[in-house]
Motif scaffolding. Sequence first.
Motif, PDB file in Angstrom:
ATOM      1  N   ILE A   1     -86.579  30.102 -44.628  1.00 45.12           N
ATOM      2  CA  ILE A   1     -87.361  31.305 -44.899  1.00 45.12           C
ATOM      3  C   ILE A   1     -88.837  30.912 -44.876  1.00 45.12           C
ATOM      4  O   ILE A   1     -89.274  30.036 -45.632  1.00 45.12           O
ATOM      5  N   VAL A   2     -89.605  31.545 -43.993  1.00 44.10           N
ATOM      6  CA  VAL A   2     -91.034  31.280 -43.866  1.00 44.10           C
ATOM      7  C   VAL A   2     -91.753  32.618 -43.881  1.00 44.10           C
ATOM      8  O   VAL A   2     -91.601  33.424 -42.945  1.00 44.10           O
ATOM      9  N   GLY A   3     -92.518  32.858 -44.938  1.00 45.94           N
ATOM     10  CA  GLY A   3     -93.184  34.150 -45.049  1.00 45.94           C
ATOM     11  C   GLY A   3     -92.157  35.264 -45.134  1.00 45.94           C
ATOM     12  O   GLY A   3     -91.209  35.208 -45.895  1.00 45.94           O
ATOM     13  N   GLY A   4     -92.324  36.265 -44.313  1.00 46.35           N
ATOM     14  CA  GLY A   4     -91.386  37.385 -44.316  1.00 46.35           C
ATOM     15  C   GLY A   4     -90.343  37.295 -43.226  1.00 46.35           C
ATOM     16  O   GLY A   4     -89.791  38.326 -42.809  1.00 46.35           O
ATOM     17  N   GLU A   5     -90.058  36.076 -42.744  1.00 43.68           N
ATOM     18  CA  GLU A   5     -89.095  35.900 -41.671  1.00 43.68           C
ATOM     19  C   GLU A   5     -88.107  34.789 -42.004  1.00 43.68           C
ATOM     20  O   GLU A   5     -88.400  33.875 -42.778  1.00 43.68           O
TER      21      GLU A   5
ATOM     22  N   ASP B   1     -87.091  39.192 -38.679  1.00 38.66           N
ATOM     23  CA  ASP B   1     -87.922  39.964 -39.601  1.00 38.66           C
ATOM     24  C   ASP B   1     -87.080  40.411 -40.797  1.00 38.66           C
ATOM     25  O   ASP B   1     -86.031  41.043 -40.622  1.00 38.66           O
ATOM     26  N   LEU B   2     -87.543  40.108 -42.005  1.00 38.60           N
ATOM     27  CA  LEU B   2     -86.809  40.477 -43.220  1.00 38.60           C
ATOM     28  C   LEU B   2     -87.304  41.781 -43.840  1.00 38.60           C
ATOM     29  O   LEU B   2     -86.766  42.211 -44.863  1.00 38.60           O
TER      30      LEU B   2
ATOM     31  N   TRP C   1     -82.370  30.743 -49.922  1.00 39.57           N
ATOM     32  CA  TRP C   1     -82.868  31.707 -50.902  1.00 39.57           C
ATOM     33  C   TRP C   1     -84.201  32.289 -50.435  1.00 39.57           C
ATOM     34  O   TRP C   1     -85.134  31.555 -50.090  1.00 39.57           O
ATOM     35  N   ILE C   2     -84.279  33.624 -50.426  1.00 40.12           N
ATOM     36  CA  ILE C   2     -85.529  34.322 -50.112  1.00 40.12           C
ATOM     37  C   ILE C   2     -86.433  34.316 -51.338  1.00 40.12           C
ATOM     38  O   ILE C   2     -87.644  34.099 -51.249  1.00 40.12           O
ATOM     39  N   ASP C   3     -85.841  34.550 -52.486  1.00 42.30           N
ATOM     40  CA  ASP C   3     -86.515  34.465 -53.782  1.00 42.30           C
ATOM     41  C   ASP C   3     -85.430  34.149 -54.802  1.00 42.30           C
ATOM     42  O   ASP C   3     -84.323  33.743 -54.425  1.00 42.30           O
TER      43      ASP C   3
END
Length: 658
Positions: A306-310, A327-328, A252-254
Amino acid sequence: MPDAHALVSSLHTLGRPVLDGDRVLFEMTRPDAVSDSCTTRFHTAALAPEPSAPRAAQRISSGWSDRAFTRAGSVTAHLRAPRSQPAQLWVTGEDGMGRAVTDLPLGATEFVLTPDGTQAYLVARDPEPGRYGTDPAVSAEAEPPRRITTLTYQSNGVGYVLDRPARLVRVPLAAESEPAPAGEIPLPDVHEVLRLDGDVRDVRAQHGRVSVLGHASAPGTRADLRSTVWIVEDGEPRAVAVGDLSVQAHAWIDGDRIALLAIDVGPSRSDFVAQVAGLHIHDVRDGSTLRLTPRDRGELGGDLRIVGGEALCLMTDDGAERLVAVDLADGAAADQRIRALTPATWTVTGFDAAADASAVVTAATPRSCGEVFRVDISDQQSAPVQLTELDPRDWYAAHSVTAVTAGGDVHGWCAIPPGPGPHPVVLSIHGGPFAQYTAAAFDEVQSLLDAGVAVVWSNPRGSAGRGRAWGEAVRGDFAAPAADDVLAVLDAALSTHPGLDAERLGVQGGSYGGYLTAMVIARDHRFAGAIVERGLLDPVAFAGTSDIGGFFGREYLGTDADAVARQSPLAHVEDIRTPCLVVHSEQDLRCPLEQAQQFYAGLLRHGVEAEMLVFPGEDHELSRSGRPLHRISRFEAINDWWSRRFGLPVARRHAQDG
């Protein structure tokens, strides 16, 4: 003969590293010949060792099989399996003492803790009553018959799966922090959350979501490789369709977006051949799914974080398994999203990362079968820092070999034993075919070198690591392009290295490599011998007996009877003159034993010198994770075969003992 016992006993595999304060905790699996089993235990290493201090690791667990260390809230948990018993969930409180909190009949395969540590969600197989020892009065031979109505009903390494599906269960852990009651401490209740006709896997608990992967449809009479994400909301699961994707891992990204590592199997639901797994983003609000990475290259897999925006995952990359960051960000070009974080000669086996861009990986390298490294995700110029020195063996040196064929440059390696040559040479062929050899230390190569035999190995057309066009080149012509390539690399090595004896050649391979070995010796008669191991040798029978037979052969070889015959080793057995050792395992469900039996009988029928070696109790993974004594016996049989085929002097063979 070379000491296969010493080689196997010296091996180890590392995985599942976890950042834990100022240390990294990781799993080490080792074969143990004394007990004839493998052990897995937790070890730690310092994240920032003193420059002058040894890069040491400390064992911190003593179970027979301890894995999947997880910490959440005040709870630490892992899976522990006593010898010859299934794995149960163990929970450790702040005092460091632990106990088993499940007693599942077939154990658990994976789990997650909710962030507060009050709940555990486990994937566990549930046996049908009366089967698999659930009724002591009913032996396996006395169980009732199985009624089979689906195309897929078994799995290599497991056996039948229709009567023991992997389901999702919940175990409350809140009471584990309370004072112990008088008398026996009861186990927490196990609550079933999701049961499908097929298996569930890859359970996650992130951003307030608990989710798991399952099949998009119930098993039927047609192959369907699509996946569905199941989300647990208020204790109830709901399915989230993600299109024609076969999903390997998710994260999950968010709270609304899921990252998926997946291939697109298309409208046929089974078009898997050389499909390049990529990163997709699914939005549960509108049901949209977007692929972020290229479709023709950048083969992603492994775990997903998922770490930060990647997004962090692994990438199969032309002889390596590399940790990469994807890169997301919106608007980034697909071909510019992926950046590699580890060298092009490593095979990464596990990783963990924190929000501050620190990361750790476990990896095999050309000089070790497994070490732990620290990696800085944010600084591409910084070199990885080695944290352990676990491998005392002096591994071989491999020389790169490149051959030019009709399909393009083919990349491979050559390793030569020490001492004066010329040395006999074995051409080794990998399985898959959409897999690859890597530059990392490889026990199969070392065993042959210890026996005084040089080795050539490569990644021909059909292999992974170079995009879809390379991998799809054997579709409909399963043997010829790859055979051309492996023979070209062999010839290139022979012409480059004078220490190789072109008059004493052998060829061997397992799975697809066993298939290609059989096809090579049907057309090329210069080899003194061949080893055909766990091969796909009769595509017609394979379709009905293999656990992947319902789609694999159809997608790769087609369905036309004449075309299948042209690609069948059994149909070409009359053209073989090379002496063959056929090696197989009794419980192999990927390439069932009858594949070897039919091929062996065909060789004898046509007057070819042949032997067959059958390992009881083993499956398709014998050479990688079989019983240690069987792995030792396998190496000894292979080395004995090549000693006889190449006429190695008895004095030389004995001189290498011990």
